[in-house]
Design an enzyme around this catalytic site. Structure first.
Site: not given
Ligand SMILES: NC(=O)c1ccc[n+]([C@@H]2O[C@H](COP(=O)([O-])OP(=O)(O)OC[C@H]3O[C@@H](n4cnc5c(N)ncnc54)[C@H](O)[C@@H]3O)[C@@H](O)[C@H]2O)c1
Length: 261
Positions: A24, A44, A71-72, A165, A169, A200
């Site tokens: 994406g 990723d 893995d963030v 979400y 953000k 995406t």
């Protein structure tokens, strides 16, 4: 393009890390950074897609591109990955915090687990990566961090409910401003790109399903279409490069006019 401007936009000799870079928007920004001359590390959680992405960037743009699994949401995982990158590829000049997920559902029906899942990838992940890489950038006195937030950090989307979400953000936007102010005197700049609806893997199921939701999205987007991943590339290069040397703490909306209405 004039030589002086071309030099400012060039990322030749730099090392850029893109989280969620396997697919994406992250993959498209990785490609753009490579096109501007940067070596790229695709970070990723998806090792297969991440390895393929790094190979594609390397073969298409002739820069050093490698995959490092991360893995963030894992504090330990992030610190190990950043150490692995700097040991193997050198100091990180550019960090694009792009990894993100979305869950739709009414607030009243949402579980704490669902809330934590979104906050953990979208906001904790940006904190963990920024802290780990930011420490090194501050001690070296240079670096550029680009956080991918969303127009959803400024508006509550309709018709779908996605409070976690949107809140995550909004958090990314405020974290961007806070880090920018803390590090402004240290030569480290922190900015954010806030995309609108882009086509995406994240949004494909909704575009495929069509119906009222997509009609609403497109009706509320003055340009009447979704963005394509490559439409973020130039902005990522601009914010990563010296061309934006007086910019920090800025949020760049790229949303077909959605937030202008
Ligand atoms: N697509 C849109 O319309 C849109 C709009 C605004 C903002 N954004 C934001 O842009 C970013 C990229 O979105 P996209 O549409 O390209 O999504 P995508 O689903 O196509 O790609 C996201 C990538 O992040 C990776 N990822 C997920 N969780 C991870 C984790 N814990 N650690 C590491 N990597 C992880 C995935 O494996 C994937 O490669 C996200 O932050 C998203 O919120 C997207």
């Amino acid at each position: 393009m004039q030589t002086a401007l071309r030099e400012k936009m060039s990322l030749s000799g730099r090392l850029s890390v893109v989280t969620g870079g396997a697919k994406g928007l992250g993959f498209a920004m990785g490609e753009a950074l490579a096109e501007a001359g940067s070596a790229v590390v695709v970070c990723d959680i998806d090792a297969e897609a991440g390895t393929a992405a790094a190979e594609a960037i390397c073969s298409r743009h002739g820069v050093d591109a490698r995959f490092v699994a991360v893995d963030v949401t894992s504090e330990r995982g992030v610190s190990d990955a950043v150490r692995e990158i700097e040991d193997g590829a050198g100091p990180i000049d550019v960090l694009v915090n792009n990894a993100g997920i979305v869950l739709h559902g009414a607030l009243t029906d949402s579980t704490y687990e669902q809330w934590r899942k979104v906050m953990s990838v979208n906001l904790d992940g940006v904190f963990l990566m920024s802290r780990e890489v930011g420490r090194r950038m501050v001690s070296r006195g240079s670096g550029s961090i680009v956080n991918i937030s969303s127009m959803s950090g400024m508006i509550a989307n309709v018709p779908q409910a996605q409070a976690s979400y949107n809140a995550s953000k909004a958090g990314v936007i405020m974290l961007t401003k806070s880090a920018a102010v803390e590090w402004a005197g240290s030569g480290v700049r922190v900015n954010s790109i806030a995309p609108g609806y882009m086509k995406t893997a994240l949004t494909e199921p909704f575009f495929d399903a069509g119906g009222d939701q997509i009609e609403t999205w497109m009706r509320m987007t003055p340009m009447g279409r979704p963005g394509t991943p490559d439409e973020l590339g130039a902005a990522a290069v601009f914010l990563a490069s010296e061309a934006s040397s007086f910019m920090t703490g800025s949020i760049l909306n790229i949303d077909g006019g959605y937030t202008a209405v």
